[in-house]
Design a protein around this motif. Structure first.
Motif, PDB file in Angstrom:
ATOM      1  N   PRO A   2      15.115  30.799  -8.279  1.00  0.00           N
ATOM      2  CA  PRO A   2      15.364  30.290  -9.628  1.00  0.00           C
ATOM      3  C   PRO A   2      16.664  30.836 -10.201  1.00  0.00           C
ATOM      4  N   ALA A   3      17.414  29.944 -10.803  1.00  0.00           N
ATOM      5  CA  ALA A   3      18.639  30.322 -11.500  1.00  0.00           C
ATOM      6  C   ALA A   3      18.518  29.797 -12.921  1.00  0.00           C
ATOM      7  N   PHE A   4      19.030  30.558 -13.869  1.00  0.00           N
ATOM      8  CA  PHE A   4      19.017  30.106 -15.249  1.00  0.00           C
ATOM      9  C   PHE A   4      20.190  30.722 -15.984  1.00  0.00           C
ATOM     10  N   ARG A   5      20.491  30.131 -17.146  1.00  0.00           N
ATOM     11  CA  ARG A   5      21.595  30.599 -17.988  1.00  0.00           C
ATOM     12  C   ARG A   5      21.121  30.620 -19.437  1.00  0.00           C
ATOM     13  N   PHE A 117      10.519  38.648  -4.062  1.00  0.00           N
ATOM     14  CA  PHE A 117       9.846  38.760  -2.777  1.00  0.00           C
ATOM     15  C   PHE A 117       8.378  38.367  -2.900  1.00  0.00           C
ATOM     16  N   GLY A 118       7.945  37.516  -1.998  1.00  0.00           N
ATOM     17  CA  GLY A 118       6.535  37.160  -1.908  1.00  0.00           C
ATOM     18  C   GLY A 118       6.105  35.985  -2.767  1.00  0.00           C
ATOM     19  N   LEU A 119       6.972  35.499  -3.661  1.00  0.00           N
ATOM     20  CA  LEU A 119       6.588  34.351  -4.487  1.00  0.00           C
ATOM     21  C   LEU A 119       7.041  33.054  -3.829  1.00  0.00           C
ATOM     22  N   PRO A 120       6.172  32.061  -3.736  1.00  0.00           N
ATOM     23  CA  PRO A 120       6.572  30.779  -3.147  1.00  0.00           C
ATOM     24  C   PRO A 120       7.551  30.041  -4.066  1.00  0.00           C
ATOM     25  N   ARG A 121       8.409  29.230  -3.461  1.00  0.00           N
ATOM     26  CA  ARG A 121       9.433  28.494  -4.206  1.00  0.00           C
ATOM     27  C   ARG A 121       8.839  27.541  -5.237  1.00  0.00           C
ATOM     28  N   VAL A 122       7.600  27.130  -5.036  1.00  0.00           N
ATOM     29  CA  VAL A 122       6.958  26.229  -5.989  1.00  0.00           C
ATOM     30  C   VAL A 122       6.863  26.887  -7.376  1.00  0.00           C
ATOM     31  N   LEU A 123       6.903  28.214  -7.429  1.00  0.00           N
ATOM     32  CA  LEU A 123       6.830  28.938  -8.703  1.00  0.00           C
ATOM     33  C   LEU A 123       8.202  29.163  -9.343  1.00  0.00           C
ATOM     34  N   ASP A 124       9.278  28.709  -8.703  1.00  0.00           N
ATOM     35  CA  ASP A 124      10.630  28.910  -9.255  1.00  0.00           C
ATOM     36  C   ASP A 124      10.764  28.435 -10.702  1.00  0.00           C
ATOM     37  N   VAL A 126       8.565  28.318 -13.051  1.00  0.00           N
ATOM     38  CA  VAL A 126       7.836  29.256 -13.910  1.00  0.00           C
ATOM     39  C   VAL A 126       8.624  30.555 -14.049  1.00  0.00           C
ATOM     40  N   VAL A 127       9.135  31.061 -12.933  1.00  0.00           N
ATOM     41  CA  VAL A 127       9.929  32.290 -12.961  1.00  0.00           C
ATOM     42  C   VAL A 127      11.170  32.095 -13.833  1.00  0.00           C
ATOM     43  N   ALA A 128      11.843  30.958 -13.714  1.00  0.00           N
ATOM     44  CA  ALA A 128      13.028  30.682 -14.528  1.00  0.00           C
ATOM     45  C   ALA A 128      12.670  30.614 -16.010  1.00  0.00           C
ATOM     46  N   ALA A 129      11.559  29.970 -16.345  1.00  0.00           N
ATOM     47  CA  ALA A 129      11.147  29.861 -17.747  1.00  0.00           C
ATOM     48  C   ALA A 129      10.821  31.240 -18.326  1.00  0.00           C
ATOM     49  N   VAL A 130      10.097  32.052 -17.575  1.00  0.00           N
ATOM     50  CA  VAL A 130       9.776  33.403 -18.030  1.00  0.00           C
ATOM     51  C   VAL A 130      11.057  34.230 -18.149  1.00  0.00           C
ATOM     52  N   GLY A 131      11.963  34.079 -17.182  1.00  0.00           N
ATOM     53  CA  GLY A 131      13.241  34.793 -17.224  1.00  0.00           C
ATOM     54  C   GLY A 131      14.059  34.437 -18.453  1.00  0.00           C
ATOM     55  N   ARG A 132      14.137  33.139 -18.766  1.00  0.00           N
ATOM     56  CA  ARG A 132      14.872  32.715 -19.969  1.00  0.00           C
ATOM     57  C   ARG A 132      14.256  33.336 -21.227  1.00  0.00           C
ATOM     58  N   LEU A 133      12.940  33.360 -21.286  1.00  0.00           N
ATOM     59  CA  LEU A 133      12.258  33.925 -22.453  1.00  0.00           C
ATOM     60  C   LEU A 133      12.514  35.428 -22.562  1.00  0.00           C
ATOM     61  N   VAL A 134      12.243  36.176 -21.507  1.00  0.00           N
ATOM     62  CA  VAL A 134      12.369  37.634 -21.533  1.00  0.00           C
ATOM     63  C   VAL A 134      13.823  38.055 -21.730  1.00  0.00           C
ATOM     64  N   PHE A 135      14.737  37.486 -20.928  1.00  0.00           N
ATOM     65  CA  PHE A 135      16.138  37.885 -21.034  1.00  0.00           C
ATOM     66  C   PHE A 135      16.783  37.343 -22.303  1.00  0.00           C
ATOM     67  N   GLY A 136      16.322  36.196 -22.793  1.00  0.00           N
ATOM     68  CA  GLY A 136      16.824  35.662 -24.057  1.00  0.00           C
ATOM     69  C   GLY A 136      16.491  36.592 -25.216  1.00  0.00           C
ATOM     70  N   ARG A 137      15.271  37.086 -25.237  1.00  0.00           N
ATOM     71  CA  ARG A 137      14.868  38.050 -26.281  1.00  0.00           C
ATOM     72  C   ARG A 137      15.670  39.347 -26.157  1.00  0.00           C
ATOM     73  N   ALA A 138      15.851  39.813 -24.933  1.00  0.00           N
ATOM     74  CA  ALA A 138      16.633  41.039 -24.728  1.00  0.00           C
ATOM     75  C   ALA A 138      18.072  40.830 -25.208  1.00  0.00           C
ATOM     76  N   LEU A 139      18.650  39.692 -24.873  1.00  0.00           N
ATOM     77  CA  LEU A 139      20.028  39.404 -25.295  1.00  0.00           C
ATOM     78  C   LEU A 139      20.120  39.382 -26.816  1.00  0.00           C
ATOM     79  N   ASP A 140      19.195  38.723 -27.476  1.00  0.00           N
ATOM     80  CA  ASP A 140      19.190  38.663 -28.938  1.00  0.00           C
ATOM     81  C   ASP A 140      19.115  40.065 -29.536  1.00  0.00           C
ATOM     82  N   ARG A 141      18.260  40.908 -28.998  1.00  0.00           N
ATOM     83  CA  ARG A 141      18.099  42.270 -29.519  1.00  0.00           C
ATOM     84  C   ARG A 141      19.340  43.126 -29.254  1.00  0.00           C
ATOM     85  N   LEU A 142      19.926  42.975 -28.082  1.00  0.00           N
ATOM     86  CA  LEU A 142      21.143  43.734 -27.777  1.00  0.00           C
ATOM     87  C   LEU A 142      22.276  43.359 -28.732  1.00  0.00           C
TER      88      LEU A 142
END
Length: 145
Positions: A2-5, A117-124, A126-142
């Motif tokens: 998963p890649a996201f921006r 590691f260990g996550l199937p690509r079908v979950l990409d 979901v991982v990208a959506a969670v990443g955008r949420l978590v890192f987006g909040r971190a970016l806002d706070r920083l």
């Protein structure tokens, strides 16, 4: 893989935003259950190593990172830091780019390309959506301080 921006604008001057965004210990404080350990003496430079440890008790995931590009913003030139991820469970890269805006302030682009590691690509997605949420909040706070 998963890649996201994430893109944010701020009234902060580019140099000020850069200092906040490259304070690696503050990154850990913005992500729940995470602590960042710096392994290299300051200041940050190409080759700096640090690890973000996320978890509770004995269940943790380590995201070991190395700075491979270090170009702070200067005048009208954007800043760019690239982090290569070398952990057992987390691989890939992250980039934080700080672009000066003509009217003042700056625009921040945070890009992640994760391999877990260990996550199937079908979950990409979901991982990208969670990443955008978590890192987006971190970016806002920083950026808020």
């Amino acid at each position: 893989m998963p890649a996201f921006r994430i893109v944010r604008r701020t009234a902060l001057p580019p140099a000020h935003a850069w200092v906040r965004l490259t304070d690696w210990e503050r990154h850990g404080a913005q992500v729940p259950f995470t602590r960042t350990v710096i392994e290299t003496a300051p200041p940050t430079h190409v080759g700096t190593l640090f690890t973000a440890r996320t978890g509770v008790g004995r269940v943790t995931v380590e995201d070991r990172m190395e700075v491979t590009v270090w170009r702070p913003p200067a005048g009208a030139d954007p800043g760019l830091v690239r982090l290569e991820k070398h952990g057992r469970a987390v691989r890939g890269a992250a980039e934080i780019e700080v672009l000066p805006l003509p009217a003042g302030g700056c625009e921040v682009h945070w890009r992640e390309d994760l391999r877990l590691f260990g996550l199937p690509r079908v979950l990409d997605p979901v991982v990208a959506a969670v990443g955008r949420l978590v890192f987006g909040r971190a970016l806002d706070r920083l950026l808020r301080g």
